[in-house]
Write a protein that holds these residues in place. Structure first.
Motif, PDB file in Angstrom:
ATOM      1  N   GLY A 136       0.813  -1.209   0.000  1.00 17.80           N
ATOM      2  CA  GLY A 136       0.000   0.000   0.000  1.00 17.80           C
ATOM      3  C   GLY A 136       0.845   1.256   0.000  1.00 17.80           C
ATOM      4  N   LEU A 139       2.540   1.769  -3.381  1.00 13.10           N
ATOM      5  CA  LEU A 139       1.557   2.233  -4.358  1.00 13.10           C
ATOM      6  C   LEU A 139       1.388   3.749  -4.278  1.00 13.10           C
ATOM      7  N   LYS A 286      -5.214   6.798  -6.692  1.00 15.68           N
ATOM      8  CA  LYS A 286      -4.167   5.804  -6.417  1.00 15.68           C
ATOM      9  C   LYS A 286      -3.690   5.912  -4.971  1.00 15.68           C
ATOM     10  N   GLU A 287      -3.577   7.143  -4.471  1.00 12.33           N
ATOM     11  CA  GLU A 287      -3.133   7.349  -3.101  1.00 12.33           C
ATOM     12  C   GLU A 287      -4.197   6.899  -2.093  1.00 12.33           C
ATOM     13  N   GLY A 290      -4.015   3.153  -2.055  1.00 16.27           N
ATOM     14  CA  GLY A 290      -2.817   2.775  -1.307  1.00 16.27           C
ATOM     15  C   GLY A 290      -3.040   2.877   0.189  1.00 16.27           C
ATOM     16  N   THR A 294      -2.896  -0.206   2.899  1.00 14.05           N
ATOM     17  CA  THR A 294      -2.014  -0.097   4.061  1.00 14.05           C
ATOM     18  C   THR A 294      -2.779  -0.364   5.344  1.00 14.05           C
TER      19      THR A 294
END
Length: 303
Positions: A136, A139, A286-287, A290, A294
């Motif tokens: 995560g 990414l 995308k964040e 991620g 995580t």
């Protein structure tokens, strides 16, 4: 809850370090990273001493054994003087958010050093949780970029951040990991806050010697007169060397080093929200994905 005290302490450490990273980045831009390093340790020393005096009746860790002093002092030199010196400078080069992303490499470093020094063994589920957490974070760090080469479109994963800044943060990650493992070796069952005070004291001595050779004391006096910077340094000292580092030692004291370090590594995800609202940074899907991966990896340590 009691069965997962070490893991909970690790997550709280990540929260505290998120606050301190942003505070120190802001302060460092005003007065320089070296001055911030020394001043925050002095503030932390008295904060920890006051707490220990109320909680244990000792302002100074005079009840620590020579063995504890030896290893915790070494940990302070490795973690505070070397590791944080590199990390704080990376704040000024690539920013706290990116620097803390690179600091996510601390868990594998800590696991490797813990295996070498302490003979620690992680279970398959622990390794899987660590891998998911790291996936995560990675990414969030990487991005896909299109480039035209010889008339063809080439896609590759890349980073647009400064290489020297990334190397500084990488050195910070290695210093933090080594300092954490050495702390565990020296601390044993001794009080985590007093253990932190020994590390902080060593850091103060190390930076003071460094300042003498670099002739940087005038910058420290100038920083002390900078009101806005001192407010940020005080905030960072409270949540960093006082609460953050002490809780990190509680984490490694009550769980394995690799697990504790992985939980502390969620800072890059936690820092996304304040980066948006305080520093007005933009965030993409995308964040967000991620961040969710995580969190799922962190949850695996509790299941």
């Amino acid at each position: 809850m009691q069965n997962h005290f070490g893991e909970i302490a690790g997550v709280l450490t990540a929260v505290f370090w998120t606050i301190t990273a942003m505070a120190f980045e802001s302060a460092g831009k005003k007065v320089g990273s070296l001055a911030v390093n020394l001043i925050r340790l002095v503030i932390a020393f008295f904060l920890i001493g006051t707490y220990s005096w109320v909680a244990r009746g000792f302002f100074f860790p005079s009840d620590a054994t020579a063995y504890a002093w030896k290893w915790l002092a070494l940990s302070g030199l490795v973690g505070f003087v070397i590791g944080d010196l590199l990390l704080f400078q990376s704040y000024l080069v690539i920013g706290a958010r990116v620097a803390m992303l690179i600091m996510a490499l601390a868990p594998p470093f800590a696991a490797l050093i813990g295996w070498l020094m302490l003979d620690e063994v992680l279970s398959p589920k622990n390794w899987l949780g660590m891998a998911v957490t790291m996936t995560g974070i990675v990414l969030v760090i990487l991005k896909r970029e299109k480039k035209e080469q010889n008339g063809a479109i080439v896609r590759k994963l890349t980073s647009s951040y400064s290489i020297p800044g990334l190397l500084l943060a990488l050195g910070g990650a290695l210093g933090q990991a080594a300092g954490l493992v050495i702390s565990k070796k020296g601390m044993g069952d001794y009080d985590a806050f007093s253990s932190t005070q020994i590390r902080v004291l060593t850091g103060i001595v190390g930076f003071s010697i460094l300042f003498i050779f670099m002739k940087r004391w005038p910058r420290v006096w100038a920083a002390l007169k900078n009101g806005p910077a001192m407010k940020r340094i005080s905030l960072g000292a409270f949540f960093g060397p006082f609460l953050g580092v002490s809780f990190s030692l509680l984490a490694v004291q009550h769980t394995q080093t690799g697990i504790a370090a992985t939980l502390m590594a969620i800072v890059p995800v936690l820092i996304i929200a304040p980066a948006i609202f305080i520093f007005k940074e933009k965030i993409n899907w995308k964040e967000i994905i991620g961040a969710l991966i995580t969190v799922a990896g962190v949850a695996m340590f509790f299941l």
